[in-house]
Design a protein around this motif. Sequence first.
Motif, PDB file in Angstrom:
ATOM      1  N   MET A   1       0.841  -1.175   0.000  1.00 35.71           N
ATOM      2  CA  MET A   1       0.000   0.000   0.000  1.00 35.71           C
ATOM      3  C   MET A   1       0.888   1.243   0.000  1.00 35.71           C
ATOM      4  N   THR A   2       0.558   2.207  -0.837  1.00 34.99           N
ATOM      5  CA  THR A   2       1.377   3.410  -0.936  1.00 34.99           C
ATOM      6  C   THR A   2       1.091   4.346   0.234  1.00 34.99           C
ATOM      7  N   LYS A   3       1.978   5.287   0.422  1.00 40.41           N
ATOM      8  CA  LYS A   3       1.819   6.263   1.496  1.00 40.41           C
ATOM      9  C   LYS A   3       0.558   7.105   1.270  1.00 40.41           C
ATOM     10  N   ASP A   4       0.258   7.443   0.011  1.00 40.65           N
ATOM     11  CA  ASP A   4      -0.943   8.219  -0.293  1.00 40.65           C
ATOM     12  C   ASP A   4      -2.214   7.443   0.040  1.00 40.65           C
ATOM     13  N   GLN A   5      -2.223   6.151  -0.252  1.00 44.23           N
ATOM     14  CA  GLN A   5      -3.387   5.335   0.074  1.00 44.23           C
ATOM     15  C   GLN A   5      -3.577   5.243   1.591  1.00 44.23           C
ATOM     16  N   LEU A   6      -2.466   5.087   2.307  1.00 46.60           N
ATOM     17  CA  LEU A   6      -2.533   5.022   3.757  1.00 46.60           C
ATOM     18  C   LEU A   6      -3.002   6.353   4.341  1.00 46.60           C
ATOM     19  N   LYS A   7      -2.545   7.449   3.751  1.00 41.89           N
ATOM     20  CA  LYS A   7      -2.970   8.772   4.209  1.00 41.89           C
ATOM     21  C   LYS A   7      -4.465   8.965   3.964  1.00 41.89           C
ATOM     22  N   LEU A   8      -4.954   8.545   2.792  1.00 42.06           N
ATOM     23  CA  LEU A   8      -6.381   8.639   2.497  1.00 42.06           C
ATOM     24  C   LEU A   8      -7.194   7.825   3.495  1.00 42.06           C
ATOM     25  N   ARG A   9      -6.745   6.639   3.783  1.00 35.72           N
ATOM     26  CA  ARG A   9      -7.456   5.803   4.759  1.00 35.72           C
ATOM     27  C   ARG A   9      -7.457   6.456   6.134  1.00 35.72           C
ATOM     28  N   SER A  10      -6.345   7.069   6.518  1.00 34.12           N
ATOM     29  CA  SER A  10      -6.282   7.759   7.810  1.00 34.12           C
ATOM     30  C   SER A  10      -7.244   8.935   7.842  1.00 34.12           C
ATOM     31  N   MET A  11      -7.378   9.636   6.729  1.00 32.38           N
ATOM     32  CA  MET A  11      -8.322  10.758   6.662  1.00 32.38           C
ATOM     33  C   MET A  11      -9.769  10.266   6.766  1.00 32.38           C
ATOM     34  N   ILE A  12     -10.053   9.132   6.147  1.00 30.66           N
ATOM     35  CA  ILE A  12     -11.398   8.553   6.231  1.00 30.66           C
ATOM     36  C   ILE A  12     -11.696   8.145   7.673  1.00 30.66           C
ATOM     37  N   VAL A  13     -10.729   7.527   8.326  1.00 26.71           N
ATOM     38  CA  VAL A  13     -10.912   7.134   9.722  1.00 26.71           C
ATOM     39  C   VAL A  13     -11.081   8.375  10.602  1.00 26.71           C
ATOM     40  N   THR A  14     -10.363   9.455  10.276  1.00 29.01           N
ATOM     41  CA  THR A  14     -10.499  10.711  11.012  1.00 29.01           C
ATOM     42  C   THR A  14     -11.928  11.246  10.896  1.00 29.01           C
ATOM     43  N   ALA A  15     -12.475  11.248   9.695  1.00 30.49           N
ATOM     44  CA  ALA A  15     -13.853  11.706   9.490  1.00 30.49           C
ATOM     45  C   ALA A  15     -14.835  10.790  10.225  1.00 30.49           C
ATOM     46  N   LEU A  16     -14.555   9.505  10.217  1.00 24.78           N
ATOM     47  CA  LEU A  16     -15.394   8.553  10.935  1.00 24.78           C
ATOM     48  C   LEU A  16     -15.399   8.871  12.428  1.00 24.78           C
ATOM     49  N   PHE A  17     -14.233   9.214  12.974  1.00 26.91           N
ATOM     50  CA  PHE A  17     -14.176   9.546  14.399  1.00 26.91           C
ATOM     51  C   PHE A  17     -14.897  10.844  14.713  1.00 26.91           C
ATOM     52  N   ALA A  18     -14.914  11.799  13.793  1.00 18.04           N
ATOM     53  CA  ALA A  18     -15.710  13.014  14.001  1.00 18.04           C
ATOM     54  C   ALA A  18     -17.186  12.629  14.132  1.00 18.04           C
ATOM     55  N   ALA A  19     -17.627  11.692  13.307  1.00 19.50           N
ATOM     56  CA  ALA A  19     -19.008  11.209  13.380  1.00 19.50           C
ATOM     57  C   ALA A  19     -19.258  10.450  14.687  1.00 19.50           C
ATOM     58  N   ILE A  20     -18.290   9.641  15.104  1.00 18.78           N
ATOM     59  CA  ILE A  20     -18.426   8.880  16.355  1.00 18.78           C
ATOM     60  C   ILE A  20     -18.557   9.835  17.539  1.00 18.78           C
ATOM     61  N   ILE A  21     -17.771  10.919  17.533  1.00 21.25           N
ATOM     62  CA  ILE A  21     -17.871  11.909  18.611  1.00 21.25           C
ATOM     63  C   ILE A  21     -19.289  12.487  18.642  1.00 21.25           C
ATOM     64  N   GLY A  22     -19.823  12.802  17.468  1.00 23.01           N
ATOM     65  CA  GLY A  22     -21.179  13.348  17.387  1.00 23.01           C
ATOM     66  C   GLY A  22     -22.233  12.382  17.894  1.00 23.01           C
ATOM     67  N   VAL A  23     -22.078  11.114  17.589  1.00 25.12           N
ATOM     68  CA  VAL A  23     -23.036  10.106  18.057  1.00 25.12           C
ATOM     69  C   VAL A  23     -22.921   9.930  19.571  1.00 25.12           C
ATOM     70  N   MET A  24     -21.679   9.846  20.061  1.00 26.67           N
ATOM     71  CA  MET A  24     -21.492   9.624  21.498  1.00 26.67           C
ATOM     72  C   MET A  24     -21.881  10.846  22.331  1.00 26.67           C
ATOM     73  N   ALA A  25     -21.912  12.020  21.708  1.00 29.91           N
ATOM     74  CA  ALA A  25     -22.349  13.226  22.420  1.00 29.91           C
ATOM     75  C   ALA A  25     -23.813  13.132  22.813  1.00 29.91           C
ATOM     76  N   GLN A  26     -24.561  12.267  22.149  1.00 33.28           N
ATOM     77  CA  GLN A  26     -25.985  12.141  22.439  1.00 33.28           C
ATOM     78  C   GLN A  26     -26.256  11.259  23.653  1.00 33.28           C
ATOM     79  N   ILE A  27     -25.228  10.579  24.141  1.00 34.26           N
ATOM     80  CA  ILE A  27     -25.354   9.810  25.385  1.00 34.26           C
ATOM     81  C   ILE A  27     -25.156  10.821  26.509  1.00 34.26           C
ATOM     82  N   THR A  28     -26.241  11.177  27.185  1.00 34.11           N
ATOM     83  CA  THR A  28     -26.217  12.298  28.125  1.00 34.11           C
ATOM     84  C   THR A  28     -26.865  11.941  29.451  1.00 34.11           C
ATOM     85  N   ILE A  29     -26.198  12.366  30.528  1.00 36.05           N
ATOM     86  CA  ILE A  29     -26.775  12.320  31.870  1.00 36.05           C
ATOM     87  C   ILE A  29     -26.900  13.770  32.309  1.00 36.05           C
TER      88      ILE A  29
END
Length: 192
Positions: A1-29
């Motif tokens: 796997m090239t460095k560019d492909q790995l970087k793209l995958r890391s960016m996708i995972v980064t965006a996924l974690f932004a979404a995960i933060i948004g979902v987990m923010a809805q768990i509220t006490i």
Amino acid sequence: MTKDQLKLRSMIVTALFAAIIGVMAQITIPLPLVPITGQTLAIGLAATILGARYGTLSVILYLVIGSAGVPVFAEFSGGISKLVGPTGGYLVGFIPAAFIIGWYMEKTSFSFKNAMIANTIGMLVTLAFGTAWLKIAAELTWAAAITGGATPFIIVGLIKAALASWIGIIVRKRLQSAKLLFPAKGKINESV
């Protein structure tokens, strides 16, 4: 796997974690001044798994999306008013917290012990930003701001730090073995 492909995958995972933060923010006490949410656990997970650069980017992306009005903040809220309101300091504090957690992990090792230290520091950074902002925005005394904005979150914060550390190290190893993340930089020991 090239460095560019790995970087793209890391960016996708980064965006996924932004979404995960948004979902987990809805768990509220709900609490009187500031609710306990799943956001801080998600911030710790993002930084522990992704490191300083991508962990911080996931938090910034989350904050940009929420500031634009998408209801990803706690209790399905959004908008710039949340960043400048009484709880805005916690949101802003997520940025340095994520960076410090990831930076500490990269400079030491991706082990549970170091993740626990890093996540505890990150929790304290978030509480410091949030409490200071709450004091100013709500025009509270320091005692009232600390009592309402920090003290109730310390024990829960330590529990979240432990969970983020334990889960984060396991998930990071799995993402790396699936070649979805950059390998750790510097003198890193990838043991749990």
